[in-house]
Enzyme design. Structure first.
Site, PDB file in Angstrom:
ATOM      1  CB  THR A 113      -0.781  -0.014   1.341  1.00  0.00           C
ATOM      2  OG1 THR A 113      -1.591  -1.162   1.376  1.00  0.00           O
ATOM      3  CG2 THR A 113      -1.597   1.232   1.559  1.00  0.00           C
TER       4      THR A 113
ATOM      5  NE  ARG B 276      -8.636  -6.707   4.148  1.00  0.00           N
ATOM      6  CZ  ARG B 276      -7.572  -5.909   4.073  1.00  0.00           C
ATOM      7  NH1 ARG B 276      -7.361  -5.205   2.979  1.00  0.00           N
ATOM      8  NH2 ARG B 276      -6.738  -5.805   5.065  1.00  0.00           N
TER       9      ARG B 276
ATOM     10  CB  THR C  82       1.607   0.387   5.102  1.00  0.00           C
ATOM     11  OG1 THR C  82       2.783   0.223   5.897  1.00  0.00           O
ATOM     12  CG2 THR C  82       1.640   1.724   4.397  1.00  0.00           C
ATOM     13  N   GLY C  83       0.207  -2.180   5.960  1.00  0.00           N
ATOM     14  CA  GLY C  83       0.263  -3.507   6.566  1.00  0.00           C
ATOM     15  C   GLY C  83      -1.130  -4.015   6.894  1.00  0.00           C
TER      16      GLY C  83
ATOM     17  N   GLY D 253      -4.396  -4.043   7.863  1.00  0.00           N
ATOM     18  CA  GLY D 253      -5.442  -3.067   8.160  1.00  0.00           C
ATOM     19  C   GLY D 253      -6.429  -3.566   9.206  1.00  0.00           C
TER      20      GLY D 253
HETATM   21  N1  GLY Z   1      -3.195  -1.558   4.894  1.00  0.00           N
HETATM   22  C1  GLY Z   1      -3.734  -2.046   3.703  1.00  0.00           C
HETATM   23  C2  GLY Z   1      -4.783  -3.048   3.886  1.00  0.00           C
HETATM   24  O1  GLY Z   1      -4.937  -3.637   4.977  1.00  0.00           O
HETATM   25  O2  GLY Z   1      -5.477  -3.300   2.950  1.00  0.00           O
END
Ligand code: GLY
Length: 307
Positions: free
Chosen positions: A165, A193, A216-217, A219
């Site tokens: 992301t 999702r 990021t990461g 979510g």
């Molecule tokens: N941080 C991006 C996601 O979880 O989609």
């Protein structure tokens, strides 16, 4: 002035920094930078070239926030358009709403003349096909796609093991603080999702009076902790940007069960300070910093293990 992006900002950072230096508003500069990343297929979790969901469809998410008006524009699970960040910006400009998803978002994108695109590249299709051939039983393949998908989510790809992301935080020379995000989310996600990237307060938040944050990461973790809004609130209550981020990391320690994975938190304040922490991430996690002079530079994030 300050600009902070994650490593996936690489393609956009020079443009965004140049625009900020020339006096452009932060939101214009962020949008221009993120558009470059969305159009580049080498960034595998943003725009064209992103990873598909379990049905091999690309569903994209994005968000922008203007910290001066506290208006946001967000778009989730949108298929068939390239520049999600611009669709998000137009939602903020043209609608009394903050967030559109799915079919309604596609209708709006069409209505405003957004750029249609086939974002699924051949390599993503190939990798998905290999997963399909390797993972599904002959009976599942025959019944596809009319099978339960929930179990297959276990194969979701963690975006931070690949390219992630993108998030941008900027403070312009008119003292506006703004944020922007764009992503295809987790590869092999359950259709529909939404991660944190389009969710104001989870994946990003900006308030010109205090600062901004973006994540990021995984979510799923920052949605549960409202991480980005919490950081700005901690700053409002007097914490430094560094302490605010560490407080948000501490909030994550309370998460029990569910998906506990990697999150990288980026934050800036009004005084030109910033903090970037890779939670459960590797020490090799880097981000971009432009502090208003010279060239943008890559910096290492501080790594913190949750447990
Ligand atoms: N941080 C991006 C996601 O979880 O989609």
């Amino acid at each position: 002035m300050i600009l902070v992006t994650n490593n996936e900002g690489t393609l956009g950072v020079p443009t965004t920094a140049r625009m900020l230096a020339a006096g452009h508003p932060a939101l214009d500069a962020i949008e221009a930078g993120i558009r470059l990343i969305e159009a580049d297929p080498s960034v595998r979790t943003v725009g064209r070239g992103g990873w598909p969901n379990l049905l091999c469809e690309l569903e994209l998410d994005a968000c922008v926030m203007d910290g001066t008006t506290l208006r946001s524009g967000a778009v989730g699970a949108l298929k068939g358009y390239l520049h999600l960040v611009s669709v998000a910006r137009e939602i903020m400009r043209r609608l009394p709403h903050e967030f559109l998803v799915g079919e309604g978002a596609a209708r709006f994108a069409h209505e405003i003349g957004a750029t249609p695109a086939e974002n699924l590249i051949e390599d993503s299709r190939r990798v998905w096909r290999e997963w399909f051939d390797r993972t599904l039983t002959p009976a599942q393949k025959q019944a596809w796609p009319n099978i339960p998908l929930a179990e297959l989510c276990r194969h979701a790809i963690d975006p931070e093991t690949g390219r992630d992301t993108t998030v941008f935080l900027a403070h312009d020379n008119s003292e506006n603080i703004c944020s922007g995000t764009s992503t295809s989310g987790w590869g092999w996600k359950y259709p529909g999702r939404l991660g944190d990237s389009p969710i104001v307060g989870a994946g990003s938040y900006a308030d010109t009076r205090y600062g901004a944050a973006a994540c990021t990461g995984a979510g799923e973790m920052t949605i549960r902790c409202c991480t980005a809004r919490s950081i700005v609130l901690y700053m409002k209550k007097g914490a430094s940007v560094a302490d605010a981020v560490l407080e948000a990391v501490d909030d994550m320690r309370a998460l029990k069960t569910g998906l506990i994975n990697r999150v990288t938190i980026h934050a800036i304040d009004t005084g030109g300070n910033h903090k970037v922490v890779a939670v459960n991430g590797s020490a090799a996690n880097v981000y971009w910093l432009w502090d208003g002079t010279g060239d943008p530079r890559r910096c290492p994030a501080e790594a913190i293990a949750l447990r």
